[in-house]
Design a protein around this motif. Structure first.
Motif, PDB file in Angstrom:
ATOM      1  N   GLY A 128      -6.826  14.631  14.334  1.00  0.00           N
ATOM      2  CA  GLY A 128      -7.962  14.261  13.485  1.00  0.00           C
ATOM      3  C   GLY A 128      -8.567  12.924  13.906  1.00  0.00           C
ATOM      4  N   LEU A 129      -7.678  11.973  14.165  1.00  0.00           N
ATOM      5  CA  LEU A 129      -8.118  10.639  14.594  1.00  0.00           C
ATOM      6  C   LEU A 129      -8.883  10.691  15.906  1.00  0.00           C
ATOM      7  CD1 LEU A 129      -5.110   8.174  14.249  1.00  0.00           C
ATOM      8  CD2 LEU A 129      -7.450   7.848  13.505  1.00  0.00           C
ATOM      9  N   THR A 130      -8.347  11.481  16.827  1.00  0.00           N
ATOM     10  CA  THR A 130      -8.969  11.565  18.157  1.00  0.00           C
ATOM     11  C   THR A 130     -10.370  12.157  18.052  1.00  0.00           C
ATOM     12  OG1 THR A 130      -6.793  11.830  19.107  1.00  0.00           O
ATOM     13  CG2 THR A 130      -8.636  12.468  20.497  1.00  0.00           C
TER      14      THR A 130
ATOM     15  N   GLY B  35     -10.585  -5.381   4.474  1.00  0.00           N
ATOM     16  CA  GLY B  35      -9.897  -6.524   3.866  1.00  0.00           C
ATOM     17  C   GLY B  35      -9.097  -6.155   2.638  1.00  0.00           C
ATOM     18  N   VAL B  36      -9.479  -5.066   1.979  1.00  0.00           N
ATOM     19  CA  VAL B  36      -8.783  -4.658   0.762  1.00  0.00           C
ATOM     20  C   VAL B  36      -7.400  -4.043   1.092  1.00  0.00           C
ATOM     21  CG1 VAL B  36      -9.532  -2.248   0.488  1.00  0.00           C
ATOM     22  CG2 VAL B  36      -9.404  -3.708  -1.502  1.00  0.00           C
ATOM     23  N   LEU B  37      -7.217  -3.654   2.343  1.00  0.00           N
ATOM     24  CA  LEU B  37      -5.940  -3.039   2.712  1.00  0.00           C
ATOM     25  C   LEU B  37      -4.841  -4.103   2.688  1.00  0.00           C
ATOM     26  CD1 LEU B  37      -7.286  -0.929   5.685  1.00  0.00           C
ATOM     27  CD2 LEU B  37      -6.891  -0.175   3.344  1.00  0.00           C
ATOM     28  N   PRO B  38      -3.718  -3.788   2.060  1.00  0.00           N
ATOM     29  CA  PRO B  38      -2.671  -4.801   1.896  1.00  0.00           C
ATOM     30  C   PRO B  38      -2.216  -5.376   3.229  1.00  0.00           C
ATOM     31  CG  PRO B  38      -2.144  -2.801   0.692  1.00  0.00           C
ATOM     32  CD  PRO B  38      -3.353  -2.495   1.495  1.00  0.00           C
ATOM     33  N   TYR B 390      -1.472   7.294   7.394  1.00  0.00           N
ATOM     34  CA  TYR B 390      -2.800   7.642   7.924  1.00  0.00           C
ATOM     35  C   TYR B 390      -3.511   6.395   8.439  1.00  0.00           C
ATOM     36  CZ  TYR B 390      -1.919  11.831   5.189  1.00  0.00           C
ATOM     37  OH  TYR B 390      -1.349  12.955   4.675  1.00  0.00           O
ATOM     38  N   LEU B 391      -3.280   5.319   7.723  1.00  0.00           N
ATOM     39  CA  LEU B 391      -4.057   4.105   7.960  1.00  0.00           C
ATOM     40  C   LEU B 391      -3.729   3.420   9.283  1.00  0.00           C
ATOM     41  CD1 LEU B 391      -5.987   2.267   6.417  1.00  0.00           C
ATOM     42  CD2 LEU B 391      -3.992   1.023   5.646  1.00  0.00           C
ATOM     43  N   VAL B 395      -5.933   2.515  12.697  1.00  0.00           N
ATOM     44  CA  VAL B 395      -6.288   1.143  13.083  1.00  0.00           C
ATOM     45  C   VAL B 395      -5.897   0.897  14.543  1.00  0.00           C
ATOM     46  CG1 VAL B 395      -5.803  -1.298  12.638  1.00  0.00           C
ATOM     47  CG2 VAL B 395      -6.143   0.260  10.732  1.00  0.00           C
ATOM     48  N   VAL B 396      -4.716   1.408  14.942  1.00  0.00           N
ATOM     49  CA  VAL B 396      -4.253   1.195  16.324  1.00  0.00           C
ATOM     50  C   VAL B 396      -5.221   1.856  17.312  1.00  0.00           C
ATOM     51  CG1 VAL B 396      -2.416   1.778  17.978  1.00  0.00           C
ATOM     52  CG2 VAL B 396      -1.832   0.859  15.736  1.00  0.00           C
TER      53      VAL B 396
END
Lengths: 152, 497
Positions: A128-130, B35-38, B390-391, B395-396
């Motif tokens: 999904g990310l890709t 920014g809201v992400l811990p 998921y997050l 981000v990576v």
């Protein structure tokens, strides 16, 4: 002093690490021109900076030996290692195979950093990310990247 | 005064163009979103979102980055109030009373006062910035290389002094940052330094790998390794702020703005120092200090106003002297340099629409924060619950693509991973990334100015004490170092044998 073994103490590790860095810098900077009476060569500032790193390292090590015995709180090292590995793998693949294979591999390895995720979940998240990354960065933003580079 | 009004008029005409309004809006929205992400603060947010601004013109890019900064700052306050996890160090003080208010069902009030306090502080400090920038800039034009060199040295040492951890460790990080900044080809002699024979290092280490790695990636590694327990306070139904509460908070907001505006200008200051100082000023002035820590609304209003005012006025030394006083400003310098702009007095006089457009956009950004955040707070409250599974992979991958897209250089992606790991290790050993990044940005500038001063003086070190400006900074640097060492020795003598 009893308690925490010397080389496991946080400040001893930190201080020794700085001393090693300073030693490497000084060894390398010794080969750069130091300049003359009226000029400052490229070796001078690195030597000064290395001197500060060395002196700080020595003070921190001493405080670590004589002061509080603090252990570094490493926590779980796996996530940091997998995330760094994800960047390494992405960098190895992007120029050879293109964005899609690099994102698939990088995203999957980054997913290994999270232990709560199932293998199927990791796979689906990565795919999904890709897809999203390819559409957003290449199709919408128009970044000059090849989605897939087929081997000749 | 007429010149100031002219400049502000020009600034608003630039900032109010449809395109720049859109960039400002996107910046504020994205900044709050990330920014809201811990655990992800403004520095990390800016580092991650830098690539989004590459395609924009310099003015649009800086307007968007400033919007990202304010958005991320407010986002940090949301996670501080709702989850008791400060997104960044400037939200630590908000956590204390903000979460206590939220736990008593007053989350809406705390979030509203954070937004309103930030807006009022932003408005006042933007006016201060507009008024102070031109005289500062004229003063900066009198600076010779020796003065600049001495000022940068003072800035670095003072930043080390004000860092939250050990002075010696911060000093070591500054020096390490200077060394990283010296990697590459020496601008005066053309000699290659610390390149290890790697051709990609001949132009030095890019700012994006350092910023993204040490702030963004290291923070993700730290968040995942320590598994922060989230203390959620439940659903935020609506934002409401009774008139009485606003009246009660007004003094705290104005005092916080004053404290933040002054401290924001200092090297190492900015949002963090401002919010701490403002909180303690309020506690000291309070008739009943015991309310603080148990849900005092002034305990949210003052630090929130102060951190926004400090964030704003820390642009003064950046725009006028070219000196970043904190990590976020260092990131802004990096972003400017990517666009071919070297901040300093020349930018103030030579790039008038850019500078004043950015200043005007700060006020617009603060207004947007208020307009966007009050209605959207329920969405932000839901976002803090996005599962890390998921997050963080997302981000990576975004950071990988972002780092690669700067120069289409795979090596830069590798460097992000390396600096991410380095940031993780340094943090675990009790080092802070902020002094390192300041050293990285200021180090090469300091070296260039000092070497130029020594060339002009034919190698006489006395050049640094002959001019009054540099003499003041040299003495101030000596005093700061002496103060730092005294604090280390005092702490040492207080330890039990």
């Amino acid at each position: 002093m009893m308690g925490v073994a010397l080389f496991r103490r946080r400040d001893v590790i930190a201080g020794l690490l700085l001393i090693v860095v300073a030693a490497v810098v000084v060894t390398m900077a010794a080969y750069y021109p130091a300049g003359g009476r009226h000029t400052v060569g490229p070796a001078v500032f690195p030597m000064w900076a290395a001197g500060i790193v060395f002196a700080s390292g020595a003070v921190i090590t001493t405080l670590g030996v004589m002061g509080e015995h603090i252990l570094p709180e490493w926590g779980d090292l796996r996530p940091a290692a997998f995330i760094a590995a994800a960047f390494a793998v992405f960098s190895l693949l992007i120029d050879v195979f293109g964005l899609v294979p690099a994102s698939l591999a990088g995203g999957f390895i980054a997913g290994l950093a999270i232990s709560e995720q199932t293998w199927i979940g990791r796979g689906l998240t990565t795919v999904g990310l890709t897809v999203l990354a390819s559409v957003f960065f290449v199709e919408l933003l128009g970044l000059p990247m090849r989605l897939v580079i087929w081997p000749n | 005064m007429a010149e100031l009004i002219d400049h502000l008029g020009l600034g608003f005409s630039v900032a109010l163009s449809l395109q720049n309004l859109l960039y400002c809006f996107i910046g504020v929205l994205l900044g709050t979103l990330i920014g809201v992400l811990p655990g992800i603060g403004p520095a990390a947010t800016i580092a991650m979102l830098l690539p989004v601004t590459y395609k924009l013109d310099p003015t649009g890019s800086l307007i968007m980055l400033a919007g990202i900064y304010y958005g991320a700052q407010y986002g940090g306050s949301v996670s501080a109030i709702l989850l008791k996890i400060p997104g960044e160090s400037s939200s630590v003080m908000t956590t204390i009373d903000g979460h206590a208010l939220a736990a008593r069902g007053r989350a809406g009030e705390a979030l509203a006062i954070a937004a309103i306090g930030s807006f009022i502080a932003g408005t006042i400090s933007t006016a201060i910035l507009a008024g102070a920038a031109p005289p500062f800039s004229r003063l900066a034009q009198a600076f010779a290389p020796a003065d600049y060199g001495a000022l940068m040295l003072f800035g670095l040492v003072f930043a080390a002094m004000l860092s939250s951890g050990s002075f010696i460790k911060a000093l070591a990080m500054v020096a390490l940052g200077v060394l990283l900044g010296l990697v590459g080809t020496d601008v005066i002699t053309g000699a290659q330094r610390f390149t290890f024979g790697i051709p990609e290092l001949a132009d030095g280490i890019g700012f994006v790998p350092i910023g993204m790695g040490l702030f963004g990636i290291a923070e993700i590694g730290l968040a995942l390794s320590s598994r922060i327990k989230q203390e959620h306070v439940g659903e935020v139904k609506r934002i409401m702020l009774p008139w009485q509460t606003l009246k009660q908070s007004m003094g705290a907001i104005l005092r916080g703005t004053g404290v933040g505006s002054v401290l924001g200008v200092l090297p190492g200051g900015g949002a963090v120092l401002s919010s701490f100082a403002a909180y303690f000023v309020e506690k000291r002035l309070a008739r009943d200090p015991s309310r603080f820590g148990n849900g005092a609304i002034e305990g949210v209003a003052a630090p929130e106003a102060a951190n926004n005012a400090g964030a704003q006025t820390s642009f003064i030394p950046l725009l006028t002297l070219g000196i970043p006083t904190n990590a976020v400003m260092a990131l802004m310098v990096g972003a400017m340099m990517i666009k071919g702009i070297t901040p300093g007095p020349q930018v103030m006089s030579g790039q008038v629409p850019l500078v004043w457009g950015m200043i005007a956009s700060m006020w617009i950004g603060n207004l947007m924060l208020l307009v966007i955040n009050l209605p959207l707070v329920q969405i932000w409250a839901k976002l803090v619950d996005v599962p890390p599974r998921y997050l963080y992979p997302a981000v990576v991958v975004i950071c990988c693509i972002g780092a690669y897209s700067v120069d289409n250089a795979a090596f830069d992606v590798l460097l992000v991973g390396f600096f991410g790991l380095l940031g993780f290790v340094l943090s675990r050993l009790g080092f802070e990334a902020m002094p390192l990044v300041l050293g990285f940005v200021l180090g090469p500038m300091m070296e260039e100015n000092m070497r130029r001063a020594l060339l002009l003086s034919r190698g006489e070190l006395s050049v640094f004490v002959e001019r009054p400006i540099s003499l003041v900074f040299v003495i101030a640097t000596g005093l700061v170092i002496a103060g730092g060492l005294y604090a280390v020795m005092r702490k040492r003598s207080q330890l039990p044998s």
